[in-house]
Enzyme design. Structure first.
Site, short mmCIF file in Angstrom:
data_model
loop_
_atom_site.label_atom_id
_atom_site.label_comp_id
_atom_site.label_asym_id
_atom_site.label_seq_id
_atom_site.Cartn_x
_atom_site.Cartn_y
_atom_site.Cartn_z
N HIS A 149 -7.36 1.77 -7.40
CA HIS A 149 -6.58 1.59 -6.11
C HIS A 149 -5.53 0.14 -5.96
CE1 HIS A 149 -5.98 1.33 -2.14
NE2 HIS A 149 -6.22 0.92 -2.01
N HIS A 171 1.04 -0.89 0.05
CA HIS A 171 0.36 -0.36 0.22
C HIS A 171 0.61 1.14 -0.06
CE1 HIS A 171 -4.08 -2.17 0.28
NE2 HIS A 171 -4.48 -1.20 0.51
ZN LIG Z 1 -6.94 -0.93 -0.37
#
Ligand SMILES: [Zn+2]
Length: 371
Positions: free
Chosen positions: A281, A264
Protein backbone atom coordinates in the site's frame (compact mmCIF):
# COMPACT_ATOMS: atom_id res chain seq x y z
CA UNK A 1 -17.48 6.50 -0.05
CA UNK A 2 -20.40 8.63 0.95
CA UNK A 3 -20.31 12.38 0.51
CA UNK A 4 -23.25 13.67 2.47
CA UNK A 5 -23.62 17.44 2.35
CA UNK A 6 -24.39 18.60 5.87
CA UNK A 7 -26.36 21.79 6.46
CA UNK A 8 -23.51 23.27 8.43
CA UNK A 9 -19.78 22.80 8.11
CA UNK A 10 -18.63 20.94 11.19
CA UNK A 11 -15.05 20.12 12.07
CA UNK A 12 -14.63 16.47 13.02
CA UNK A 13 -11.67 14.64 14.55
CA UNK A 14 -11.68 10.93 15.35
CA UNK A 15 -9.09 8.87 17.22
CA UNK A 16 -8.68 5.55 19.00
CA UNK A 17 -9.75 5.63 22.64
CA UNK A 18 -6.26 4.58 23.72
CA UNK A 19 -2.86 4.27 22.01
CA UNK A 20 -0.02 2.24 23.54
CA UNK A 21 3.40 1.78 21.95
CA UNK A 22 6.76 0.39 22.99
CA UNK A 23 9.20 -2.45 23.26
CA UNK A 24 7.46 -5.66 24.37
CA UNK A 25 4.05 -3.93 24.57
CA UNK A 26 2.25 -7.25 23.94
CA UNK A 27 3.04 -8.26 27.52
CA UNK A 28 0.69 -5.48 28.63
CA UNK A 29 -2.22 -6.41 26.35
CA UNK A 30 -4.24 -8.17 29.06
CA UNK A 31 -3.75 -5.32 31.52
CA UNK A 32 -4.74 -2.75 28.90
CA UNK A 33 -7.91 -4.71 28.09
CA UNK A 34 -8.85 -4.90 31.77
CA UNK A 35 -8.17 -1.19 32.13
CA UNK A 36 -10.74 -0.55 29.38
CA UNK A 37 -13.24 -2.88 31.04
CA UNK A 38 -12.94 -5.49 28.29
CA UNK A 39 -13.20 -8.91 29.90
CA UNK A 40 -13.56 -11.19 26.87
CA UNK A 41 -13.95 -13.76 25.52
CA UNK A 42 -11.70 -12.43 22.77
CA UNK A 43 -11.28 -13.57 19.20
CA UNK A 44 -7.77 -12.89 18.00
CA UNK A 45 -7.50 -12.69 14.20
CA UNK A 46 -3.80 -12.89 13.49
CA UNK A 47 -1.36 -13.47 10.66
CA UNK A 48 0.29 -16.90 10.81
CA UNK A 49 3.72 -15.46 11.60
CA UNK A 50 2.31 -13.36 14.45
CA UNK A 51 0.57 -16.40 15.96
CA UNK A 52 3.98 -18.04 16.02
CA UNK A 53 5.63 -15.00 17.59
CA UNK A 54 2.96 -14.06 20.14
CA UNK A 55 0.79 -17.07 21.09
CA UNK A 56 2.74 -17.69 24.30
CA UNK A 57 2.74 -14.00 25.27
CA UNK A 58 -1.02 -13.77 24.71
CA UNK A 59 -1.59 -16.82 26.89
CA UNK A 60 0.44 -15.28 29.69
CA UNK A 61 -0.83 -11.71 29.36
CA UNK A 62 -4.53 -12.42 28.81
CA UNK A 63 -4.41 -15.41 31.15
CA UNK A 64 -3.13 -13.23 33.99
CA UNK A 65 -6.31 -11.13 33.65
CA UNK A 66 -8.63 -14.12 33.26
CA UNK A 67 -9.52 -13.20 29.67
CA UNK A 68 -10.42 -16.25 27.57
CA UNK A 69 -9.49 -16.13 23.89
CA UNK A 70 -9.54 -18.06 20.65
CA UNK A 71 -7.28 -17.54 17.67
CA UNK A 72 -8.11 -17.49 13.99
CA UNK A 73 -5.30 -17.41 11.44
CA UNK A 74 -5.78 -14.67 8.86
CA UNK A 75 -5.96 -15.85 5.24
CA UNK A 76 -4.08 -12.91 3.70
CA UNK A 77 -6.69 -10.69 2.02
CA UNK A 78 -9.32 -8.38 3.56
CA UNK A 79 -12.08 -9.77 1.35
CA UNK A 80 -15.74 -10.45 2.00
CA UNK A 81 -15.10 -14.19 2.33
CA UNK A 82 -12.39 -13.58 4.94
CA UNK A 83 -14.70 -11.20 6.85
CA UNK A 84 -17.51 -13.80 6.75
CA UNK A 85 -15.17 -16.47 8.15
CA UNK A 86 -14.20 -14.08 10.95
CA UNK A 87 -17.87 -13.42 11.73
CA UNK A 88 -18.51 -17.18 12.05
CA UNK A 89 -15.52 -17.58 14.37
CA UNK A 90 -16.58 -14.61 16.52
CA UNK A 91 -20.15 -15.89 16.89
CA UNK A 92 -19.09 -19.41 17.70
CA UNK A 93 -16.81 -18.33 20.58
CA UNK A 94 -19.20 -15.65 21.86
CA UNK A 95 -16.54 -12.97 21.45
CA UNK A 96 -17.09 -9.57 23.09
CA UNK A 97 -13.92 -8.13 21.56
CA UNK A 98 -12.05 -8.70 18.31
CA UNK A 99 -8.28 -8.36 18.47
CA UNK A 100 -6.47 -7.99 15.15
CA UNK A 101 -2.75 -8.76 15.24
CA UNK A 102 -0.69 -8.52 12.08
CA UNK A 103 -0.39 -6.34 9.00
CA UNK A 104 -2.85 -3.76 7.66
CA UNK A 105 -5.17 -6.16 5.87
CA UNK A 106 -5.44 -8.41 8.92
CA UNK A 107 -6.37 -5.42 11.09
CA UNK A 108 -8.85 -4.21 8.46
CA UNK A 109 -10.53 -7.62 8.65
CA UNK A 110 -10.66 -7.52 12.46
CA UNK A 111 -12.28 -4.06 12.34
CA UNK A 112 -14.79 -5.25 9.74
CA UNK A 113 -15.80 -8.23 11.90
CA UNK A 114 -16.10 -6.11 15.04
CA UNK A 115 -17.99 -3.39 13.14
CA UNK A 116 -20.52 -5.85 11.78
CA UNK A 117 -21.16 -7.34 15.24
CA UNK A 118 -20.95 -4.05 17.15
CA UNK A 119 -18.08 -5.34 19.30
CA UNK A 120 -15.05 -3.64 20.80
CA UNK A 121 -11.95 -3.83 18.60
CA UNK A 122 -8.26 -3.85 19.43
CA UNK A 123 -5.58 -3.42 16.79
CA UNK A 124 -2.08 -4.76 17.40
CA UNK A 125 -0.08 -3.95 14.27
CA UNK A 126 3.01 -6.13 13.90
CA UNK A 127 4.36 -3.79 11.22
CA UNK A 128 4.49 -0.01 10.92
CA UNK A 129 3.61 -0.38 7.25
CA UNK A 130 0.47 1.70 6.87
CA UNK A 131 -1.78 4.39 8.33
CA UNK A 132 -4.68 1.98 8.86
CA UNK A 133 -4.47 0.75 12.49
CA UNK A 134 -5.93 3.85 14.17
CA UNK A 135 -8.73 4.41 11.65
CA UNK A 136 -12.45 3.74 11.65
CA UNK A 137 -12.51 2.36 8.14
CA UNK A 138 -11.44 -0.76 6.29
CA UNK A 139 -10.49 -1.25 2.68
CA UNK A 140 -12.14 -4.34 1.25
CA UNK A 141 -10.58 -6.14 -1.71
CA UNK A 142 -11.75 -8.95 -3.97
CA UNK A 143 -10.28 -12.38 -3.18
CA UNK A 144 -7.65 -11.74 -5.86
CA UNK A 145 -6.58 -8.37 -4.49
CA UNK A 146 -8.44 -5.71 -6.50
CA UNK A 147 -9.68 -2.70 -4.50
CA UNK A 148 -13.43 -3.10 -4.01
CA UNK A 149 -14.85 -0.67 -1.46
CA UNK A 150 -14.40 1.14 1.84
CA UNK A 151 -16.26 0.16 5.01
CA UNK A 152 -16.83 2.95 7.53
CA UNK A 153 -17.47 2.33 11.24
CA UNK A 154 -19.12 4.30 13.98
CA UNK A 155 -16.02 4.34 16.15
CA UNK A 156 -12.26 4.21 15.95
CA UNK A 157 -10.58 1.25 17.68
CA UNK A 158 -10.93 0.97 21.45
CA UNK A 159 -7.22 0.27 21.71
CA UNK A 160 -4.23 0.37 19.36
CA UNK A 161 -1.22 -1.39 20.85
CA UNK A 162 2.06 -1.39 18.92
CA UNK A 163 4.86 -3.70 20.04
CA UNK A 164 7.98 -2.09 18.57
CA UNK A 165 9.98 -5.28 19.14
CA UNK A 166 7.92 -6.87 16.35
CA UNK A 167 8.33 -3.84 14.10
CA UNK A 168 12.11 -3.84 14.59
CA UNK A 169 12.34 -7.50 13.66
CA UNK A 170 10.12 -7.37 10.58
CA UNK A 171 11.60 -6.96 7.08
CA UNK A 172 12.69 -3.35 6.56
CA UNK A 173 10.51 -3.07 3.45
CA UNK A 174 7.41 -2.77 5.66
CA UNK A 175 8.72 0.13 7.72
CA UNK A 176 9.74 1.90 4.52
CA UNK A 177 6.30 1.33 2.99
CA UNK A 178 4.79 2.83 6.15
CA UNK A 179 6.94 5.90 5.60
CA UNK A 180 5.58 6.06 2.03
CA UNK A 181 2.04 6.10 3.36
CA UNK A 182 2.99 8.64 6.04
CA UNK A 183 4.93 11.05 3.80
CA UNK A 184 1.72 11.59 1.80
CA UNK A 185 -0.28 12.52 4.92
CA UNK A 186 0.80 16.15 5.19
CA UNK A 187 0.45 16.85 1.46
CA UNK A 188 -2.99 15.28 1.21
CA UNK A 189 -4.24 17.07 4.34
CA UNK A 190 -2.84 20.36 3.03
CA UNK A 191 -4.82 19.91 -0.18
CA UNK A 192 -8.02 19.11 1.68
CA UNK A 193 -7.56 22.19 3.88
CA UNK A 194 -6.82 24.43 0.89
CA UNK A 195 -9.84 23.07 -0.98
CA UNK A 196 -12.17 23.40 2.03
CA UNK A 197 -13.05 19.77 1.31
CA UNK A 198 -14.12 17.12 3.78
CA UNK A 199 -11.83 14.72 5.60
CA UNK A 200 -12.45 10.95 5.75
CA UNK A 201 -14.93 11.49 8.60
CA UNK A 202 -17.09 13.73 6.36
CA UNK A 203 -16.21 16.78 8.41
CA UNK A 204 -13.89 19.74 8.03
CA UNK A 205 -10.33 19.51 9.31
CA UNK A 206 -9.37 20.68 12.77
CA UNK A 207 -6.24 22.67 13.59
CA UNK A 208 -5.18 19.57 15.50
CA UNK A 209 -5.33 17.31 12.44
CA UNK A 210 -3.32 19.81 10.41
CA UNK A 211 -0.71 20.03 13.15
CA UNK A 212 -0.43 16.24 13.45
CA UNK A 213 0.07 15.98 9.69
CA UNK A 214 2.86 18.58 9.79
CA UNK A 215 4.54 16.83 12.73
CA UNK A 216 4.29 13.56 10.81
CA UNK A 217 6.15 15.16 7.90
CA UNK A 218 8.87 16.73 10.08
CA UNK A 219 9.42 13.45 11.94
CA UNK A 220 9.84 11.48 8.72
CA UNK A 221 12.43 13.91 7.34
CA UNK A 222 14.33 13.95 10.64
CA UNK A 223 14.29 10.27 11.60
CA UNK A 224 13.32 8.22 8.54
CA UNK A 225 16.77 7.12 7.51
CA UNK A 226 17.94 6.36 11.06
CA UNK A 227 14.82 4.26 11.66
CA UNK A 228 15.50 2.32 8.48
CA UNK A 229 19.02 1.56 9.67
CA UNK A 230 17.72 0.49 13.09
CA UNK A 231 15.35 -2.06 11.56
CA UNK A 232 18.12 -3.38 9.32
CA UNK A 233 19.84 -4.58 12.48
CA UNK A 234 16.68 -5.37 14.47
CA UNK A 235 17.23 -2.60 17.02
CA UNK A 236 14.52 -0.65 18.86
CA UNK A 237 15.90 2.90 19.05
CA UNK A 238 14.34 6.29 19.89
CA UNK A 239 14.42 7.17 16.15
CA UNK A 240 12.56 3.97 15.34
CA UNK A 241 10.00 4.67 18.08
CA UNK A 242 9.40 8.12 16.60
CA UNK A 243 8.94 6.72 13.08
CA UNK A 244 6.58 4.02 14.33
CA UNK A 245 4.52 6.76 15.94
CA UNK A 246 4.66 8.86 12.75
CA UNK A 247 3.62 5.94 10.53
CA UNK A 248 0.90 4.67 12.85
CA UNK A 249 -0.53 7.43 15.05
CA UNK A 250 0.34 10.71 13.30
CA UNK A 251 -0.35 9.40 9.81
CA UNK A 252 -3.41 7.49 11.04
CA UNK A 253 -5.05 10.54 12.60
CA UNK A 254 -3.61 12.77 9.89
CA UNK A 255 -5.15 10.94 6.97
CA UNK A 256 -8.52 10.29 8.57
CA UNK A 257 -9.13 13.63 10.24
CA UNK A 258 -6.94 15.59 7.81
CA UNK A 259 -8.23 14.03 4.62
CA UNK A 260 -6.99 12.37 1.43
CA UNK A 261 -6.43 13.58 -2.11
CA UNK A 262 -4.80 12.35 -5.34
CA UNK A 263 -2.03 10.26 -3.75
CA UNK A 264 -4.43 7.67 -2.31
CA UNK A 265 -6.62 7.78 -5.44
CA UNK A 266 -3.62 6.87 -7.57
CA UNK A 267 -2.95 4.02 -5.15
CA UNK A 268 -6.49 2.79 -5.67
CA UNK A 269 -6.07 3.21 -9.42
CA UNK A 270 -2.88 1.16 -9.38
CA UNK A 271 -4.68 -1.80 -7.82
CA UNK A 272 -6.39 -2.14 -11.24
CA UNK A 273 -2.99 -3.10 -12.70
CA UNK A 274 -2.22 -6.75 -11.97
CA UNK A 275 1.54 -6.02 -12.15
CA UNK A 276 1.39 -3.87 -8.99
CA UNK A 277 -0.25 -6.48 -6.77
CA UNK A 278 3.00 -7.50 -5.13
CA UNK A 279 3.63 -3.90 -4.11
CA UNK A 280 2.65 -2.67 -0.63
CA UNK A 281 0.00 0.00 0.00
CA UNK A 282 2.55 2.59 1.12
CA UNK A 283 4.83 1.96 -1.84
CA UNK A 284 2.00 2.76 -4.23
CA UNK A 285 0.91 5.76 -2.17
CA UNK A 286 4.50 7.06 -2.27
CA UNK A 287 4.42 7.06 -6.07
CA UNK A 288 0.89 8.46 -5.98
CA UNK A 289 2.19 11.39 -3.92
CA UNK A 290 4.64 12.30 -6.70
CA UNK A 291 1.72 12.22 -9.14
CA UNK A 292 -0.30 14.46 -6.82
CA UNK A 293 2.46 17.06 -6.51
CA UNK A 294 2.93 17.11 -10.30
CA UNK A 295 -0.81 17.41 -11.01
CA UNK A 296 -1.11 20.17 -8.40
CA UNK A 297 1.73 22.04 -10.11
CA UNK A 298 3.76 22.37 -6.91
CA UNK A 299 7.18 24.09 -6.99
CA UNK A 300 9.98 21.87 -8.28
CA UNK A 301 11.94 22.45 -5.05
CA UNK A 302 9.13 20.81 -3.07
CA UNK A 303 8.93 17.87 -5.46
CA UNK A 304 12.71 17.49 -5.26
CA UNK A 305 12.56 17.33 -1.45
CA UNK A 306 10.03 14.51 -1.65
CA UNK A 307 12.03 12.69 -4.34
CA UNK A 308 15.15 12.96 -2.18
CA UNK A 309 13.29 11.55 0.83
CA UNK A 310 11.91 8.67 -1.22
CA UNK A 311 15.35 7.81 -2.57
CA UNK A 312 17.08 8.11 0.81
CA UNK A 313 14.80 5.62 2.57
CA UNK A 314 14.25 3.38 -0.48
CA UNK A 315 10.74 4.27 -1.66
CA UNK A 316 9.78 3.85 -5.33
CA UNK A 317 10.00 6.92 -7.59
CA UNK A 318 9.34 5.31 -10.99
CA UNK A 319 6.69 3.12 -12.58
CA UNK A 320 9.34 0.40 -12.98
CA UNK A 321 9.84 0.37 -9.22
CA UNK A 322 6.15 -0.35 -8.63
CA UNK A 323 6.05 -3.26 -11.09
CA UNK A 324 5.11 -1.31 -14.22
CA UNK A 325 8.42 -1.24 -16.10
CA UNK A 326 6.74 -1.50 -19.50
CA UNK A 327 3.07 -0.61 -18.94
CA UNK A 328 0.70 -0.83 -21.90
CA UNK A 329 -1.38 2.22 -22.80
CA UNK A 330 -4.63 0.44 -21.81
CA UNK A 331 -3.12 -0.45 -18.41
CA UNK A 332 -2.19 3.16 -17.63
CA UNK A 333 -5.55 4.36 -18.93
CA UNK A 334 -7.32 1.90 -16.61
CA UNK A 335 -5.24 3.13 -13.66
CA UNK A 336 -6.09 6.76 -14.42
CA UNK A 337 -9.78 5.98 -14.92
CA UNK A 338 -9.93 4.08 -11.64
CA UNK A 339 -8.17 6.95 -9.83
CA UNK A 340 -10.95 9.39 -10.72
CA UNK A 341 -13.92 7.06 -10.15
CA UNK A 342 -16.96 8.59 -8.46
CA UNK A 343 -16.29 9.11 -4.75
CA UNK A 344 -12.49 8.94 -5.11
CA UNK A 345 -10.47 11.31 -2.95
CA UNK A 346 -8.88 12.81 -6.10
CA UNK A 347 -12.04 14.89 -6.16
CA UNK A 348 -10.99 16.60 -2.92
CA UNK A 349 -8.58 18.72 -4.97
CA UNK A 350 -9.58 22.39 -5.33
CA UNK A 351 -9.96 21.90 -9.12
CA UNK A 352 -11.73 19.32 -11.31
CA UNK A 353 -9.54 16.22 -11.69
CA UNK A 354 -9.85 14.14 -14.87
CA UNK A 355 -8.33 10.86 -16.05
CA UNK A 356 -6.12 12.60 -18.68
CA UNK A 357 -4.67 14.84 -15.93
CA UNK A 358 -3.85 11.80 -13.81
CA UNK A 359 -2.37 9.97 -16.80
CA UNK A 360 -0.15 12.95 -17.62
CA UNK A 361 0.85 13.18 -13.95
CA UNK A 362 1.81 9.50 -13.84
CA UNK A 363 3.98 9.76 -16.95
CA UNK A 364 5.60 13.01 -15.79
CA UNK A 365 6.25 11.71 -12.25
CA UNK A 366 7.88 8.61 -13.70
CA UNK A 367 10.11 10.78 -15.89
CA UNK A 368 11.13 12.91 -12.87
CA UNK A 369 11.92 9.77 -10.93
CA UNK A 370 14.08 8.36 -13.69
CA UNK A 371 16.21 11.49 -14.10
ZN1 LIG B 1 -2.81 4.91 3.31
Amino acid sequence: MTSESPHVELKVLGAPARYVQGRGATQSLGRELSHLGINGPALIIASAIVVEQLADTWSASLGAEGIAFQMRTFGGECSQSEIDAGLDAARSCGATVIIGAGGGKCLDTARAVAGELGLAVVNCPSLASSDAPCSALSVVYSDDGVFDHFLFYRRNPDLVLVDTTLVANAPVRYLVAGMGDAIATYFEARTVIEAHANNQLQGRTTLAAGALARLCHETLLADGLAARHAVEVGAVTPALERIVEANTLLSGLGFESGGLAIAHSVHNGLTAAEETHSMLHGEKVAFGLLVQLVVEGRPQAEIDTVLAFHRSVGLPVTLGEIGLAHPSDPTLAAVADRAVAVGETAHNEPFDVTAPMILAGIIAADALGRH
